[in-house]
Design a protein around this motif. Structure first.
Motif, PDB file in Angstrom:
ATOM      1  N   HIS A  50       0.865  -1.251  -0.096  1.00  0.00           N
ATOM      2  CA  HIS A  50       0.094  -0.037  -0.068  1.00  0.00           C
ATOM      3  C   HIS A  50       0.859   1.209  -0.139  1.00  0.00           C
ATOM      4  CE1 HIS A  50      -3.443   2.409   0.742  1.00  0.00           C
ATOM      5  NE2 HIS A  50      -2.926   3.036   1.716  1.00  0.00           N
ATOM      6  N   LEU A  53       2.274   1.649  -3.422  1.00  0.00           N
ATOM      7  CA  LEU A  53       1.311   1.962  -4.443  1.00  0.00           C
ATOM      8  C   LEU A  53       0.942   3.510  -4.177  1.00  0.00           C
ATOM      9  CD1 LEU A  53      -0.498  -1.404  -4.792  1.00  0.00           C
ATOM     10  CD2 LEU A  53       0.935  -0.161  -6.605  1.00  0.00           C
ATOM     11  N   GLU A  54       0.839   3.872  -2.895  1.00  0.00           N
ATOM     12  CA  GLU A  54       0.620   5.307  -2.545  1.00  0.00           C
ATOM     13  C   GLU A  54       1.523   6.287  -3.150  1.00  0.00           C
ATOM     14  OE1 GLU A  54      -2.108   7.224  -1.195  1.00  0.00           O
ATOM     15  OE2 GLU A  54      -3.110   5.477  -1.575  1.00  0.00           O
ATOM     16  N   ARG A  57       1.187   7.247  -6.855  1.00  0.00           N
ATOM     17  CA  ARG A  57      -0.004   7.888  -7.302  1.00  0.00           C
ATOM     18  C   ARG A  57       0.344   8.807  -8.084  1.00  0.00           C
ATOM     19  NH1 ARG A  57      -4.846   8.565  -2.952  1.00  0.00           N
ATOM     20  NH2 ARG A  57      -6.414   7.541  -4.076  1.00  0.00           N
ATOM     21  N   GLY A  58      -0.682   9.193  -9.298  1.00  0.00           N
ATOM     22  CA  GLY A  58      -0.702  10.177 -10.010  1.00  0.00           C
ATOM     23  C   GLY A  58      -0.782   9.590 -11.433  1.00  0.00           C
ATOM     24  N   ALA A  60       0.122   8.019 -14.798  1.00  0.00           N
ATOM     25  CA  ALA A  60       1.122   6.923 -14.957  1.00  0.00           C
ATOM     26  C   ALA A  60       1.574   7.195 -16.342  1.00  0.00           C
ATOM     27  CB  ALA A  60       0.030   5.533 -15.286  1.00  0.00           C
ATOM     28  N   SER A  65       5.688   3.408 -13.721  1.00  0.00           N
ATOM     29  CA  SER A  65       5.025   2.339 -13.504  1.00  0.00           C
ATOM     30  C   SER A  65       6.203   1.147 -13.341  1.00  0.00           C
ATOM     31  CB  SER A  65       3.978   1.846 -14.664  1.00  0.00           C
ATOM     32  OG  SER A  65       4.658   1.614 -15.817  1.00  0.00           O
ATOM     33  N   THR A  68       7.700   1.466 -10.039  1.00  0.00           N
ATOM     34  CA  THR A  68       7.078   1.059  -9.054  1.00  0.00           C
ATOM     35  C   THR A  68       6.785  -0.627  -8.843  1.00  0.00           C
ATOM     36  OG1 THR A  68       5.706   2.892  -9.111  1.00  0.00           O
ATOM     37  CG2 THR A  68       4.622   1.186  -7.926  1.00  0.00           C
TER      38      THR A  68
END
Length: 109
Positions: A50, A53-54, A57-58, A60, A65, A68
């Motif tokens: 979490h 992934l937080e 955010r925004g 992509a 990606s 991440t």
């Protein structure tokens, strides 16, 4: 017809088949602690995923990606595995060996 077991055979089978908790905790508390120990690593893995992934955010794009995804899979997930109890015969043998070593029991017994 089934053959009856002698008391000596029953005792020998009991020492091999019966198992005891040799981890050192109360056997009654295992009911709660097994659930807790299974739950904790899953919760930590979810928390870590979490957070990653937080942070991503925004909007992509290809690079963010991939970065991440790499951060997600760079570390193995935490896990916990239950260990089975030891046979009663081994537990008693260790107990007697410890007593002999400390001089509580006679070595010939």
């Amino acid at each position: 017809m089934k053959r009856r077991k002698t008391p000596q055979e029953k005792k020998r089978l009991s020492y091999t088949k019966d198992r005891r908790n040799d981890y050192g905790e109360n056997d009654k508390s295992s009911r709660k602690s097994i659930r807790r120990n299974k739950r904790a690593p899953h919760r930590a893995n979810r928390h870590r995923d979490h957070q990653i992934l937080e942070a991503a955010r925004g909007a992509a794009d290809e690079q963010s990606s991939e970065a991440t995804e790499e951060r997600l899979y760079v570390r193995w997930p935490k896990r916990w595995k239950k260990v089975r109890d030891a046979p009663l015969g081994e537990i008693l043998l260790r107990r007697i060996e410890r007593r002999v070593k400390r001089g509580i029991h006679a070595a010939d017994r």
